[in-house]
Design an enzyme around this catalytic site. Structure first.
Site, PDB file in Angstrom:
ATOM      1  N   GLU A 159    -111.154  39.100 -48.435  1.00  0.00           N
ATOM      2  CA  GLU A 159    -111.385  37.846 -49.156  1.00  0.00           C
ATOM      3  C   GLU A 159    -111.281  38.168 -50.639  1.00  0.00           C
ATOM      4  OE1 GLU A 159    -111.481  34.982 -47.906  1.00  0.00           O
ATOM      5  OE2 GLU A 159    -111.503  35.634 -45.823  1.00  0.00           O
ATOM      6  N   CYS A 193    -114.939  32.335 -56.800  1.00  0.00           N
ATOM      7  CA  CYS A 193    -113.559  32.698 -56.487  1.00  0.00           C
ATOM      8  C   CYS A 193    -112.672  31.491 -56.214  1.00  0.00           C
ATOM      9  CB  CYS A 193    -113.508  33.658 -55.308  1.00  0.00           C
ATOM     10  SG  CYS A 193    -114.208  32.989 -53.785  1.00  0.00           S
TER      11      CYS A 193
END
Length: 418
Positions: A159, A193
């Protein structure tokens, strides 16, 4: 990080509880064998997919959501039956210490362990053979993790992140765009993010957005955001200096104030940013919002497609055709129209990147699936051996025809794509 209590509760507690309850509510169904279609030869047999754990899993968590981003994958790893080694981020020191002290009070220490480590120790940790590695962090470190995993042929979920574009069409609701983008960009001082990394819009829309963004920032954080209890700080000195250096891009239209002692960077909007400016060369991960001027939607789509595929693409427009065009002609880990961040609140949607923004998906059942080895199983009886002789030598045209008839999958209808 000076994280506001609302942001802490929403991201680190509420979303984790939702993930846990969703798993508890559905685990008995998720873990059942999946029976699959059979051919004529295996009609009397049992064909199914068994959900097995991988074994020992390593979860490497980041600092920006230090509870959420280790606990959510941990929930899925436990649900799938794995043993887990958790490596929290050493940058969020207080949380690292808390996780190390508390986790063993709730989980079996023979099956779950916490490793507190810096870069050197983590490098040594990765030399060990794990059955699965789940990493959240930067693309540069993700490459290191994947290289280490490759030595043992260990599967990974990465990720990562990237520069998430946000397109604002000329037909969008300016006030809505300003409020929702400002919330998503400045949530936890931009250290998210999936935050919108930059806005793509026409010069006319840029002129309309500026006063609307200024109004939204003032509404959220007051005339002096540094005094607001609802605006976070940059996590560390190194990160502060990196983000501050990006302020030289374009021109500062809103904000721009900094205080190194507090690691404070004001909610900032940069106008007339060029693609070659520093703010467009890396993920910002701070409270800075560049605006890049494009002529129209087609140029915005070309701009997005000329760069690495991001973790998220955002599109704002009152015209559903515009939204669908951006959705259909771009590629990203996730997509959200007329809002930001909200796609991650649904456990029913997979979360993950594509290309340089990540590898693999999780959230809800997708987390369980990530940590589950789907084992194909066929259980056959010992009788009816005369039927099996059709596939034994010596072969011949007669046997070939019978095997073909018993095992062939027939095409149904025409394929509209061909």
């Amino acid at each position: 990080m000076g994280k506001p209590s609302f942001e802490a509760y929403f991201t680190e507690i509420l979303l984790c509880k939702n993930e846990l309850n969703n798993t508890l509510n559905n685990l008995s169904h998720w873990m059942k064998d999946e029976h699959v279609d059979k051919n004529l030869v295996t009609q009397l047999d049992s064909a199914f997919i068994r959900k097995d754990p991988y074994g020992v899993v390593l979860i490497i968590a980041p600092w920006n959501y230090p509870i959420h981003l280790f606990l959510v994958p941990l929930i899925g790893a436990i649900a799938a039956g794995n043993c887990v080694v958790v490596k929290p981020s050493e940058i969020a020191k207080n949380t690292e210490r808390l996780v190390a002290e508390v986790l063993t009070c709730y989980l079996d220490s023979d099956c779950f362990a916490v490793v507190t480590a810096g870069v050197q120790e983590t490098t040594r940790l990765l030399e060990n053979k794990f059955d699965y590695i789940f990493f959240t962090g930067s693309p540069s470190v993700g490459r290191i993790v994947m290289t280490a995993a490759a030595k043992h042929l260990t599967p990974v979920t990465l990720e990562l992140g990237g520069k998430n574009p946000c397109y604002g069409s000329d037909t969008c609701d300016v006030q809505n765009v300003a409020r929702r983008v400002a919330w998503g960009r400045f949530f936890k001082a931009g250290q998210t993010c999936i935050a919108p990394d930059y806005i793509l819009c026409s010069v006319e829309m840029q002129d309309k957005l500026m006063p609307a963004l200024r109004e939204a920032i003032t509404e959220y954080f007051g005339p002096n955001p540094q005094e607001s209890p609802d605006f976070a700080r940059i996590v560390g000195d190194k990160q502060f200096r990196r983000v501050r250096a990006l302020l030289c891009s374009g021109r500062v239209a809103i904000g721009g104030q900094t205080d190194e002692k507090e690691r404070y960077i004001a909610p900032t909007v940069l106008a007339d940013v060029q693609p070659c400016d520093p703010a467009m060369q890396e993920e910002i991960f701070g409270p800075i919002l560049p605006i890049v001027v494009v002529a129209d939607m087609d140029e915005a789509i070309d701009f997005i497609n000329a760069r690495p595929r991001p973790l998220a693409v955002y599109a704002f427009s009152c015209d559903s055709k515009v939204v669908n065009q951006v959705l259909e002609k771009t590629s990203s880990g996730s997509f959200c129209s007329n809002d930001t961040l909200m796609q991650v609140t649904l456990t029913s949607l997979p979360f993950g990147g594509i290309g340089s923004s990540g590898l693999g998906k999780y959230h809800g059942k997708f987390t369980f699936d990530t940590f589950t080895h789907r084992r194909g199983c066929l259980q056959r009886g010992t009788g009816l051996e005369p039927i099996n002789t059709l596939r034994y030598p010596p072969y011949g045209p007669h046997k070939t025809g019978l095997v073909r008839a018993a095992t062939t999958i027939k095409r149904q209808g025409e394929c509209a794509l061909l």
